[in-house]
Scaffold this motif. Structure first.
Motif, PDB file in Angstrom:
ATOM      1  N   ILE A  29       5.002  -7.896  -4.221  1.00  0.00           N
ATOM      2  CA  ILE A  29       3.857  -8.455  -4.940  1.00  0.00           C
ATOM      3  C   ILE A  29       2.806  -7.374  -5.171  1.00  0.00           C
ATOM      4  O   ILE A  29       2.252  -7.266  -6.261  1.00  0.00           O
ATOM      5  CB  ILE A  29       3.267  -9.657  -4.176  1.00  0.00           C
ATOM      6  N   SER A  30       2.542  -6.554  -4.155  1.00  0.00           N
ATOM      7  CA  SER A  30       1.564  -5.463  -4.311  1.00  0.00           C
ATOM      8  C   SER A  30       1.966  -4.533  -5.449  1.00  0.00           C
ATOM      9  O   SER A  30       1.140  -4.199  -6.303  1.00  0.00           O
ATOM     10  CB  SER A  30       1.457  -4.654  -3.018  1.00  0.00           C
ATOM     11  N   VAL A  31       3.223  -4.128  -5.471  1.00  0.00           N
ATOM     12  CA  VAL A  31       3.710  -3.225  -6.514  1.00  0.00           C
ATOM     13  C   VAL A  31       3.604  -3.884  -7.889  1.00  0.00           C
ATOM     14  O   VAL A  31       3.151  -3.266  -8.851  1.00  0.00           O
ATOM     15  CB  VAL A  31       5.159  -2.789  -6.218  1.00  0.00           C
ATOM     16  N   ALA A  32       3.990  -5.166  -7.981  1.00  0.00           N
ATOM     17  CA  ALA A  32       3.934  -5.868  -9.273  1.00  0.00           C
ATOM     18  C   ALA A  32       2.501  -5.981  -9.784  1.00  0.00           C
ATOM     19  O   ALA A  32       2.242  -5.750 -10.971  1.00  0.00           O
ATOM     20  CB  ALA A  32       4.559  -7.250  -9.137  1.00  0.00           C
ATOM     21  N   LEU A  33       1.566  -6.322  -8.895  1.00  0.00           N
ATOM     22  CA  LEU A  33       0.167  -6.422  -9.318  1.00  0.00           C
ATOM     23  C   LEU A  33      -0.362  -5.071  -9.785  1.00  0.00           C
ATOM     24  O   LEU A  33      -1.045  -4.983 -10.812  1.00  0.00           O
ATOM     25  CB  LEU A  33      -0.697  -6.973  -8.181  1.00  0.00           C
ATOM     26  N   LEU A  34      -0.059  -4.007  -9.048  1.00  0.00           N
ATOM     27  CA  LEU A  34      -0.523  -2.670  -9.435  1.00  0.00           C
ATOM     28  C   LEU A  34       0.091  -2.239 -10.762  1.00  0.00           C
ATOM     29  O   LEU A  34      -0.590  -1.660 -11.609  1.00  0.00           O
ATOM     30  CB  LEU A  34      -0.211  -1.669  -8.330  1.00  0.00           C
ATOM     31  N   GLN A  35       1.378  -2.545 -10.977  1.00  0.00           N
ATOM     32  CA  GLN A  35       2.039  -2.185 -12.235  1.00  0.00           C
ATOM     33  C   GLN A  35       1.459  -2.956 -13.416  1.00  0.00           C
ATOM     34  O   GLN A  35       1.499  -2.487 -14.544  1.00  0.00           O
ATOM     35  CB  GLN A  35       3.546  -2.428 -12.140  1.00  0.00           C
ATOM     36  N   GLU A  87      -6.211  -4.394  -9.581  1.00  0.00           N
ATOM     37  CA  GLU A  87      -6.661  -3.747  -8.355  1.00  0.00           C
ATOM     38  C   GLU A  87      -6.655  -4.822  -7.276  1.00  0.00           C
ATOM     39  O   GLU A  87      -7.244  -5.899  -7.462  1.00  0.00           O
ATOM     40  CB  GLU A  87      -8.082  -3.202  -8.523  1.00  0.00           C
ATOM     41  N   ILE A  88      -5.995  -4.561  -6.170  1.00  0.00           N
ATOM     42  CA  ILE A  88      -5.931  -5.549  -5.098  1.00  0.00           C
ATOM     43  C   ILE A  88      -7.239  -5.498  -4.319  1.00  0.00           C
ATOM     44  O   ILE A  88      -7.580  -4.488  -3.719  1.00  0.00           O
ATOM     45  CB  ILE A  88      -4.711  -5.304  -4.187  1.00  0.00           C
ATOM     46  N   ILE A  89      -7.979  -6.599  -4.367  1.00  0.00           N
ATOM     47  CA  ILE A  89      -9.270  -6.705  -3.696  1.00  0.00           C
ATOM     48  C   ILE A  89      -9.070  -7.070  -2.232  1.00  0.00           C
ATOM     49  O   ILE A  89      -9.750  -6.554  -1.352  1.00  0.00           O
ATOM     50  CB  ILE A  89     -10.162  -7.765  -4.384  1.00  0.00           C
ATOM     51  N   ALA A  90      -8.122  -7.973  -1.957  1.00  0.00           N
ATOM     52  CA  ALA A  90      -7.883  -8.412  -0.584  1.00  0.00           C
ATOM     53  C   ALA A  90      -6.432  -8.827  -0.404  1.00  0.00           C
ATOM     54  O   ALA A  90      -5.813  -9.370  -1.317  1.00  0.00           O
ATOM     55  CB  ALA A  90      -8.796  -9.577  -0.231  1.00  0.00           C
ATOM     56  N   GLU A  91      -5.897  -8.554   0.779  1.00  0.00           N
ATOM     57  CA  GLU A  91      -4.581  -9.045   1.203  1.00  0.00           C
ATOM     58  C   GLU A  91      -4.796  -9.618   2.602  1.00  0.00           C
ATOM     59  O   GLU A  91      -5.021  -8.877   3.549  1.00  0.00           O
ATOM     60  CB  GLU A  91      -3.554  -7.918   1.231  1.00  0.00           C
ATOM     61  N   ARG A 143      -1.956 -13.917   1.299  1.00  0.00           N
ATOM     62  CA  ARG A 143      -2.781 -14.246   0.128  1.00  0.00           C
ATOM     63  C   ARG A 143      -3.338 -12.958  -0.461  1.00  0.00           C
ATOM     64  O   ARG A 143      -3.982 -12.177   0.230  1.00  0.00           O
ATOM     65  CB  ARG A 143      -3.918 -15.166   0.548  1.00  0.00           C
ATOM     66  N   PHE A 144      -3.080 -12.747  -1.748  1.00  0.00           N
ATOM     67  CA  PHE A 144      -3.599 -11.597  -2.475  1.00  0.00           C
ATOM     68  C   PHE A 144      -4.685 -12.065  -3.429  1.00  0.00           C
ATOM     69  O   PHE A 144      -4.509 -13.068  -4.117  1.00  0.00           O
ATOM     70  CB  PHE A 144      -2.499 -10.933  -3.310  1.00  0.00           C
ATOM     71  N   VAL A 145      -5.791 -11.346  -3.482  1.00  0.00           N
ATOM     72  CA  VAL A 145      -6.805 -11.530  -4.518  1.00  0.00           C
ATOM     73  C   VAL A 145      -6.867 -10.204  -5.256  1.00  0.00           C
ATOM     74  O   VAL A 145      -7.062  -9.152  -4.641  1.00  0.00           O
ATOM     75  CB  VAL A 145      -8.177 -11.902  -3.917  1.00  0.00           C
ATOM     76  N   ALA A 146      -6.666 -10.261  -6.585  1.00  0.00           N
ATOM     77  CA  ALA A 146      -6.611  -9.035  -7.378  1.00  0.00           C
ATOM     78  C   ALA A 146      -7.446  -9.198  -8.641  1.00  0.00           C
ATOM     79  O   ALA A 146      -7.647 -10.308  -9.135  1.00  0.00           O
ATOM     80  CB  ALA A 146      -5.167  -8.712  -7.746  1.00  0.00           C
ATOM     81  N   SER A 147      -7.926  -8.069  -9.162  1.00  0.00           N
ATOM     82  CA  SER A 147      -8.788  -8.090 -10.341  1.00  0.00           C
ATOM     83  C   SER A 147      -8.286  -7.082 -11.366  1.00  0.00           C
ATOM     84  O   SER A 147      -7.861  -5.986 -11.025  1.00  0.00           O
ATOM     85  CB  SER A 147     -10.217  -7.741  -9.928  1.00  0.00           C
ATOM     86  N   TRP A 176      -9.041 -12.348 -12.889  1.00  0.00           N
ATOM     87  CA  TRP A 176      -8.815 -12.374 -11.451  1.00  0.00           C
ATOM     88  C   TRP A 176      -7.585 -13.218 -11.161  1.00  0.00           C
ATOM     89  O   TRP A 176      -7.356 -14.230 -11.808  1.00  0.00           O
ATOM     90  CB  TRP A 176     -10.029 -12.975 -10.740  1.00  0.00           C
ATOM     91  N   ARG A 177      -6.783 -12.772 -10.183  1.00  0.00           N
ATOM     92  CA  ARG A 177      -5.581 -13.508  -9.794  1.00  0.00           C
ATOM     93  C   ARG A 177      -5.566 -13.734  -8.296  1.00  0.00           C
ATOM     94  O   ARG A 177      -5.994 -12.877  -7.526  1.00  0.00           O
ATOM     95  CB  ARG A 177      -4.315 -12.737 -10.169  1.00  0.00           C
ATOM     96  N   GLU A 178      -5.029 -14.878  -7.926  1.00  0.00           N
ATOM     97  CA  GLU A 178      -4.788 -15.200  -6.528  1.00  0.00           C
ATOM     98  C   GLU A 178      -3.308 -15.531  -6.407  1.00  0.00           C
ATOM     99  O   GLU A 178      -2.809 -16.412  -7.096  1.00  0.00           O
ATOM    100  CB  GLU A 178      -5.632 -16.387  -6.086  1.00  0.00           C
ATOM    101  N   VAL A 179      -2.603 -14.796  -5.553  1.00  0.00           N
ATOM    102  CA  VAL A 179      -1.175 -15.018  -5.339  1.00  0.00           C
ATOM    103  C   VAL A 179      -0.977 -15.309  -3.861  1.00  0.00           C
ATOM    104  O   VAL A 179      -1.452 -14.555  -3.008  1.00  0.00           O
ATOM    105  CB  VAL A 179      -0.339 -13.783  -5.764  1.00  0.00           C
ATOM    106  N   VAL A 180      -0.257 -16.407  -3.559  1.00  0.00           N
ATOM    107  CA  VAL A 180       0.021 -16.772  -2.170  1.00  0.00           C
ATOM    108  C   VAL A 180       1.524 -16.780  -1.979  1.00  0.00           C
ATOM    109  O   VAL A 180       2.261 -17.420  -2.736  1.00  0.00           O
ATOM    110  CB  VAL A 180      -0.578 -18.158  -1.822  1.00  0.00           C
TER     111      VAL A 180
END
Length: 116
Positions: A34-40, A44-48, A57-61, A66-70
């Motif tokens: 998930i981290s790699v997919a969000l970065l690609q 920017e991952i704000i919180a994991e 839970r990922f919060v990314a911008s 903004w996205r929240e992935v659980v």
């Protein structure tokens, strides 16, 4: 049925039984994936963080999106993928570990159903 045919049939059945669990485990989604997919995708991952139920839970911008992935670690499935877009005139403030409120839900996002 000959002994040879029975032996071949047994080997084929055992091969399918043995290979089944391996294929299932290859389909598990990991936090790293998930981290790699969000970065690609330019986020920017704000919180994991971990939830009370042990999920990740990922919060990314991505600027105004903004996205929240659980992710459920026990099953390897994404439980929630929620995206919100904010207007340039009203950008959200960045708070660690918190998904900003407001904005417009993007099509294709999983929206929790609220009960009245």
């Amino acid at each position: 049925m000959s002994v040879r045919a029975l032996f071949i049939k047994s080997v084929v059945v055992l091969a399918f039984i043995w290979a089944g669990p391996i294929q299932a485990s290859d389909q598990r989604i990991t936090p790293e994936m998930i981290s790699v997919a969000l970065l690609q995708q330019g986020y920017e991952i704000i919180a994991e963080t971990r939830t009370l139920l042990g999920r990740v839970r990922f919060v990314a911008s991505n600027e105004l999106i903004w996205r929240e992935v659980v992710l459920d670690l026990s099953s390897g499935q994404i439980i929630r993928d929620y995206a919100v877009e904010f207007s340039p005139s009203n950008p959200p403030e960045i708070h660690k570990d918190e998904m900003p409120r407001g904005g417009t839900v993007l099509p294709g996002s999983s929206i929790p159903q609220l009960s009245n």
